[in-house]
Design a protein around this motif. Structure first.
Motif, short mmCIF file in Angstrom:
data_model
loop_
_atom_site.label_atom_id
_atom_site.label_comp_id
_atom_site.label_asym_id
_atom_site.label_seq_id
_atom_site.Cartn_x
_atom_site.Cartn_y
_atom_site.Cartn_z
N ASP A 116 0.84 -1.19 0.00
CA ASP A 116 0.00 0.00 0.00
C ASP A 116 0.87 1.25 0.00
O ASP A 116 1.76 1.40 0.84
CB ASP A 116 -0.90 0.02 1.24
CG ASP A 116 -2.10 -0.91 1.06
OD1 ASP A 116 -2.49 -1.13 -0.09
OD2 ASP A 116 -2.61 -1.39 2.07
N ILE A 117 0.63 2.13 -0.94
CA ILE A 117 1.27 3.44 -0.98
C ILE A 117 0.18 4.46 -1.30
O ILE A 117 -0.46 4.36 -2.35
CB ILE A 117 2.40 3.52 -2.03
CG1 ILE A 117 3.50 2.50 -1.71
CG2 ILE A 117 2.98 4.92 -2.08
CD1 ILE A 117 4.63 2.48 -2.72
N TRP A 118 -0.06 5.36 -0.38
CA TRP A 118 -1.11 6.36 -0.57
C TRP A 118 -0.49 7.75 -0.68
O TRP A 118 0.45 8.07 0.04
CB TRP A 118 -2.08 6.39 0.61
CG TRP A 118 -2.81 5.11 0.86
CD1 TRP A 118 -2.83 3.98 0.09
CD2 TRP A 118 -3.64 4.83 2.00
NE1 TRP A 118 -3.61 3.02 0.66
CE2 TRP A 118 -4.12 3.51 1.83
CE3 TRP A 118 -4.02 5.55 3.11
CZ2 TRP A 118 -4.96 2.90 2.77
CZ3 TRP A 118 -4.85 4.97 4.04
CH2 TRP A 118 -5.33 3.66 3.86
N ILE A 119 -1.06 8.55 -1.55
CA ILE A 119 -0.75 9.97 -1.58
C ILE A 119 -1.91 10.70 -0.94
O ILE A 119 -3.06 10.55 -1.37
CB ILE A 119 -0.53 10.46 -3.02
CG1 ILE A 119 0.69 9.76 -3.64
CG2 ILE A 119 -0.32 11.98 -3.04
CD1 ILE A 119 0.96 10.14 -5.07
N ILE A 120 -1.63 11.43 0.11
CA ILE A 120 -2.67 12.07 0.91
C ILE A 120 -2.58 13.58 0.69
O ILE A 120 -1.52 14.19 0.89
CB ILE A 120 -2.52 11.74 2.40
CG1 ILE A 120 -2.53 10.21 2.60
CG2 ILE A 120 -3.62 12.40 3.22
CD1 ILE A 120 -2.21 9.79 4.01
N HIS A 121 -3.69 14.18 0.29
CA HIS A 121 -3.73 15.62 0.04
C HIS A 121 -4.52 16.33 1.15
O HIS A 121 -5.53 15.81 1.63
CB HIS A 121 -4.40 15.91 -1.31
CG HIS A 121 -3.63 15.38 -2.48
ND1 HIS A 121 -2.56 16.06 -3.03
CD2 HIS A 121 -3.77 14.24 -3.20
CE1 HIS A 121 -2.08 15.37 -4.04
NE2 HIS A 121 -2.79 14.26 -4.18
#
Length: 256
Positions: A116-121
């Motif tokens: 899992d790799i998330w980009i969080i804005h």
């Protein structure tokens, strides 16, 4: 006499019943020849030399190489230390063989991991994720914040309050901040260091989960956390932890 539980523990770490009886006999009787050890322990004389040599190789007894040879017990602490080293060496040797041959097969199988790799804005989403993360640590938490002001300290304190009362290693690194802010941070960690410049921040949980934070700093000095990358990939988390420790080693220690 020792408990069955202790005998079972000795068996679990790799000692045979004959080895256990021989070692326990030496503990109570002291230095013995092979003939004496056989008689007192009940280990057959035809097996006693083999048993004594294995105990010596495993680090539980020593011999004086005299005539006749006499065997003496080593402290249990030394025996356990020797067993640990032997097991660790065996694991390392087996690990190299297993991984070198099986890992390529796994990667070619199409089943290789998709971590899992998330980009969080957005600052609100980042702070929510950070709050979730700080509830998890069992051993350590590494925290790096590029700039802490009175305004964002309140939110940060609400998150860090989840760490209070937990017996975990906490390291906190930030850029130079006001002394009154540092005083508040000491409630959460005794290990605080500062750097003149930090280009980003992050949090690493038990060296297996990490979030990297990219802040925006306005000309007036206001800080907003605009974006972050979160991952539970062990390799990425380990890399982040190594980089944190590098920065930590070259940062200024703040004393209470």
């Amino acid at each position: 006499m020792i408990s069955d539980k202790t005998k079972k523990a000795l068996e679990d770490i790799g000692l045979t019943k004959y080895e256990i009886e021989a070692y326990l006999t030496l503990l109570t009787a002291g230095s013995l020849t092979a003939i004496e050890l056989s008689k007192k322990s009940g280990v057959p004389y035809s097996r006693i030399y083999e048993v004594a040599e294995r105990l010596e190789k495993k680090g539980w007894v020593k011999s004086d190489r005299g005539r006749p040879n006499r065997y003496q017990p080593k402290p249990p602490i030394e025996g356990m230390r020797s067993i640990k080293l032997q097991i660790q060496k065996e694991i390392e040797n087996n690990e190299e063989q297993i991984i070198s041959e099986l890992q390529p097969l796994y990667e070619r199988s199409g089943e290789s991991e998709r971590p899992d790799i998330w980009i969080i804005h957005g600052e609100e989403n980042l702070l929510e994720k950070i709050g979730e993360m700080v509830e998890k640590p069992k051993k350590s938490i590494l925290i790096a914040f590029p700039k802490i002001t009175e305004e964002n300290l309140d939110v940060l304190q609400q998150i860090l309050d989840k760490l209070r009362g937990k017996d975990i290693e906490t390291k906190f690194m930030t850029s130079n901040v006001e002394e009154k802010i540092l005083d508040k941070l000491f409630k959460y960690s005794r290990d605080i260091r500062t750097r003149d410049i930090m280009y980003g921040g992050g949090i690493i949980i038990d060296n297996h989960e990490a979030i990297i934070i990219f802040p925006e700093i306005s000309p007036e000095g206001d800080v907003t956390f605009s974006m972050g990358i979160w991952s539970d990939h062990l390799g990425l988390a380990a890399l982040a932890a190594d980089y944190f420790e590098y920065l930590w080693s070259t940062s200024k220690l703040i004393k209470k």
